[in-house]
Structure formats: structure tokens, C-alpha cells
Write a protein that holds these residues in place. Sequence first.
Motif, PDB file in Angstrom:
ATOM      1  N   PHE A  32       0.330   2.702  10.151  1.00  0.00           N
ATOM      2  CA  PHE A  32       0.815   3.285   8.895  1.00  0.00           C
ATOM      3  C   PHE A  32       1.495   2.208   8.047  1.00  0.00           C
ATOM      4  N   LYS A  33       2.383   1.446   8.673  1.00  0.00           N
ATOM      5  CA  LYS A  33       3.097   0.384   7.956  1.00  0.00           C
ATOM      6  C   LYS A  33       2.123  -0.683   7.440  1.00  0.00           C
ATOM      7  N   GLU A  34       1.182  -1.093   8.280  1.00  0.00           N
ATOM      8  CA  GLU A  34       0.208  -2.113   7.875  1.00  0.00           C
ATOM      9  C   GLU A  34      -0.602  -1.671   6.658  1.00  0.00           C
ATOM     10  N   GLU A  35      -0.986  -0.396   6.624  1.00  0.00           N
ATOM     11  CA  GLU A  35      -1.761   0.107   5.489  1.00  0.00           C
ATOM     12  C   GLU A  35      -0.947   0.049   4.197  1.00  0.00           C
ATOM     13  N   ILE A  36       0.319   0.391   4.279  1.00  0.00           N
ATOM     14  CA  ILE A  36       1.185   0.356   3.094  1.00  0.00           C
ATOM     15  C   ILE A  36       1.409  -1.090   2.633  1.00  0.00           C
ATOM     16  N   VAL A  37       1.741  -1.964   3.570  1.00  0.00           N
ATOM     17  CA  VAL A  37       2.001  -3.361   3.228  1.00  0.00           C
ATOM     18  C   VAL A  37       0.751  -4.011   2.635  1.00  0.00           C
ATOM     19  N   SER A  38      -0.400  -3.720   3.219  1.00  0.00           N
ATOM     20  CA  SER A  38      -1.657  -4.268   2.726  1.00  0.00           C
ATOM     21  C   SER A  38      -1.932  -3.824   1.287  1.00  0.00           C
ATOM     22  N   ALA A  39      -1.726  -2.547   1.018  1.00  0.00           N
ATOM     23  CA  ALA A  39      -1.930  -2.035  -0.336  1.00  0.00           C
ATOM     24  C   ALA A  39      -0.964  -2.703  -1.310  1.00  0.00           C
ATOM     25  N   PHE A  40       0.307  -2.798  -0.919  1.00  0.00           N
ATOM     26  CA  PHE A  40       1.313  -3.385  -1.805  1.00  0.00           C
ATOM     27  C   PHE A  40       1.013  -4.853  -2.084  1.00  0.00           C
ATOM     28  N   GLU A  41       0.550  -5.579  -1.066  1.00  0.00           N
ATOM     29  CA  GLU A  41       0.221  -6.991  -1.272  1.00  0.00           C
ATOM     30  C   GLU A  41      -1.007  -7.156  -2.162  1.00  0.00           C
ATOM     31  N   GLU A  42      -1.915  -6.189  -2.084  1.00  0.00           N
ATOM     32  CA  GLU A  42      -3.106  -6.219  -2.940  1.00  0.00           C
ATOM     33  C   GLU A  42      -2.721  -6.036  -4.404  1.00  0.00           C
ATOM     34  N   ARG A  43      -1.791  -5.123  -4.645  1.00  0.00           N
ATOM     35  CA  ARG A  43      -1.357  -4.834  -6.014  1.00  0.00           C
ATOM     36  C   ARG A  43       0.076  -4.328  -5.968  1.00  0.00           C
ATOM     37  N   LYS A  44       0.974  -5.086  -6.538  1.00  0.00           N
ATOM     38  CA  LYS A  44       2.390  -4.721  -6.533  1.00  0.00           C
ATOM     39  C   LYS A  44       2.622  -3.549  -7.488  1.00  0.00           C
ATOM     40  N   ALA A  45       3.188  -2.482  -6.934  1.00  0.00           N
ATOM     41  CA  ALA A  45       3.462  -1.279  -7.727  1.00  0.00           C
ATOM     42  C   ALA A  45       4.378  -0.375  -6.909  1.00  0.00           C
ATOM     43  N   ASP A  46       4.909   0.669  -7.573  1.00  0.00           N
ATOM     44  CA  ASP A  46       5.712   1.660  -6.863  1.00  0.00           C
ATOM     45  C   ASP A  46       4.860   2.328  -5.787  1.00  0.00           C
ATOM     46  N   LEU A  47       5.527   2.808  -4.742  1.00  0.00           N
ATOM     47  CA  LEU A  47       4.856   3.520  -3.659  1.00  0.00           C
ATOM     48  C   LEU A  47       5.333   4.965  -3.639  1.00  0.00           C
ATOM     49  N   TYR A  56       5.127  15.384  11.415  1.00  0.00           N
ATOM     50  CA  TYR A  56       6.175  14.907  12.308  1.00  0.00           C
ATOM     51  C   TYR A  56       6.391  13.419  12.054  1.00  0.00           C
ATOM     52  N   ILE A  57       7.635  12.981  12.195  1.00  0.00           N
ATOM     53  CA  ILE A  57       7.945  11.555  12.145  1.00  0.00           C
ATOM     54  C   ILE A  57       9.055  11.296  13.158  1.00  0.00           C
ATOM     55  N   ASP A  58       8.897  10.220  13.950  1.00  0.00           N
ATOM     56  CA  ASP A  58       9.942   9.884  14.922  1.00  0.00           C
ATOM     57  C   ASP A  58      10.683   8.625  14.473  1.00  0.00           C
ATOM     58  N   SER A  59      11.519   8.093  15.343  1.00  0.00           N
ATOM     59  CA  SER A  59      12.346   6.949  14.962  1.00  0.00           C
ATOM     60  C   SER A  59      11.505   5.712  14.637  1.00  0.00           C
ATOM     61  N   THR A  60      10.365   5.539  15.302  1.00  0.00           N
ATOM     62  CA  THR A  60       9.525   4.380  14.969  1.00  0.00           C
ATOM     63  C   THR A  60       8.893   4.561  13.593  1.00  0.00           C
ATOM     64  N   GLY A  61       8.573   5.796  13.235  1.00  0.00           N
ATOM     65  CA  GLY A  61       8.061   6.075  11.894  1.00  0.00           C
ATOM     66  C   GLY A  61       9.115   5.819  10.831  1.00  0.00           C
ATOM     67  N   LEU A  62      10.347   6.244  11.109  1.00  0.00           N
ATOM     68  CA  LEU A  62      11.450   5.967  10.184  1.00  0.00           C
ATOM     69  C   LEU A  62      11.669   4.466  10.071  1.00  0.00           C
ATOM     70  N   GLY A  63      11.547   3.762  11.201  1.00  0.00           N
ATOM     71  CA  GLY A  63      11.686   2.304  11.190  1.00  0.00           C
ATOM     72  C   GLY A  63      10.628   1.646  10.315  1.00  0.00           C
ATOM     73  N   ALA A  64       9.411   2.163  10.366  1.00  0.00           N
ATOM     74  CA  ALA A  64       8.334   1.629   9.520  1.00  0.00           C
ATOM     75  C   ALA A  64       8.671   1.828   8.044  1.00  0.00           C
ATOM     76  N   LEU A  65       9.184   3.009   7.702  1.00  0.00           N
ATOM     77  CA  LEU A  65       9.564   3.274   6.304  1.00  0.00           C
ATOM     78  C   LEU A  65      10.716   2.364   5.870  1.00  0.00           C
ATOM     79  N   ILE A  66      11.688   2.166   6.738  1.00  0.00           N
ATOM     80  CA  ILE A  66      12.816   1.284   6.412  1.00  0.00           C
ATOM     81  C   ILE A  66      12.323  -0.145   6.200  1.00  0.00           C
ATOM     82  N   SER A  67      11.391  -0.576   7.024  1.00  0.00           N
ATOM     83  CA  SER A  67      10.815  -1.911   6.892  1.00  0.00           C
ATOM     84  C   SER A  67      10.124  -2.079   5.536  1.00  0.00           C
ATOM     85  N   VAL A  68       9.374  -1.066   5.121  1.00  0.00           N
ATOM     86  CA  VAL A  68       8.718  -1.109   3.809  1.00  0.00           C
ATOM     87  C   VAL A  68       9.765  -1.102   2.695  1.00  0.00           C
TER      88      VAL A  68
END
Length: 109
Positions: A32-47, A56-68
Motif C-alpha cells: 500500500f505504501k509503495e503504491e502511494i510513494v510511487s504515484a507521488f514520485e511520478e507526479r507531485k500532488a495532494d493525496l 480494517y487498518i492495524d498499527s502497520t497500516g497506520l505506520g505506513a500512513l504516518i510514513s507517507v
Amino acid sequence: MSLNTKVDFNNDNNQWIIKPIGEIDIYTSSVFKEEIVSAFEERKADLVIEGEHLEYIDSTGLGALISVLKMLQETEFKIYIDNIKPNIRKLFDITELDKLFVIRGEGDE
């Protein structure tokens, strides 16, 4: 359950629309994180994370969002989380992540 993520660019609003369908957990959060980062690097814009079909989202999912979020803090762009289910909104409230993310449209069923 698994995760299917649709990532599309909205030219009218100049923003990425990310639609996670399923669960963001220890097994799916890195992709999930890789897909978001890849899109953002392709074209910088709001997400915009469209959470209508996020079950459902667990702590690793929240961590991915925090990283983004940290990645975006170095730019002028923002991350929005739209239309999340009440149980997921509660998780953001309990962890106080609702103070870091712009959460819109909760309760608009």
C-alpha cells in the motif's frame, strides 16, 4: 482478507485518489505504501485516501500512513483521508492521529 488499491490521478483537482479496498495490515501495508510513494514520485500532488471501502487498518497500516505523511511534510502537498468507517475513525481518535491527518466526510453515509 486482502487489499486491492486503486490509484488514479484527478487532473481537474490536481490530486491523487487512492482507494484501498479491503484491509491494510501487516501483510498489505508495505505494498500500500509503495503504491502511494510511487504515484507521488511520478507526479507531485495532494493525496486523497478514499476510505469508503477500507474495512480494517492495524498499527502497520497506520505506520505506513504516518510514513507517507512525513514524506509530504517536506513539500507543500497534503494528505486527506475521506469517508472512513466509524470503527476506523475511532482508531484515529484514540491514537490522536486525527490531529495529524485531515479527515473529511466521516459519518456522511
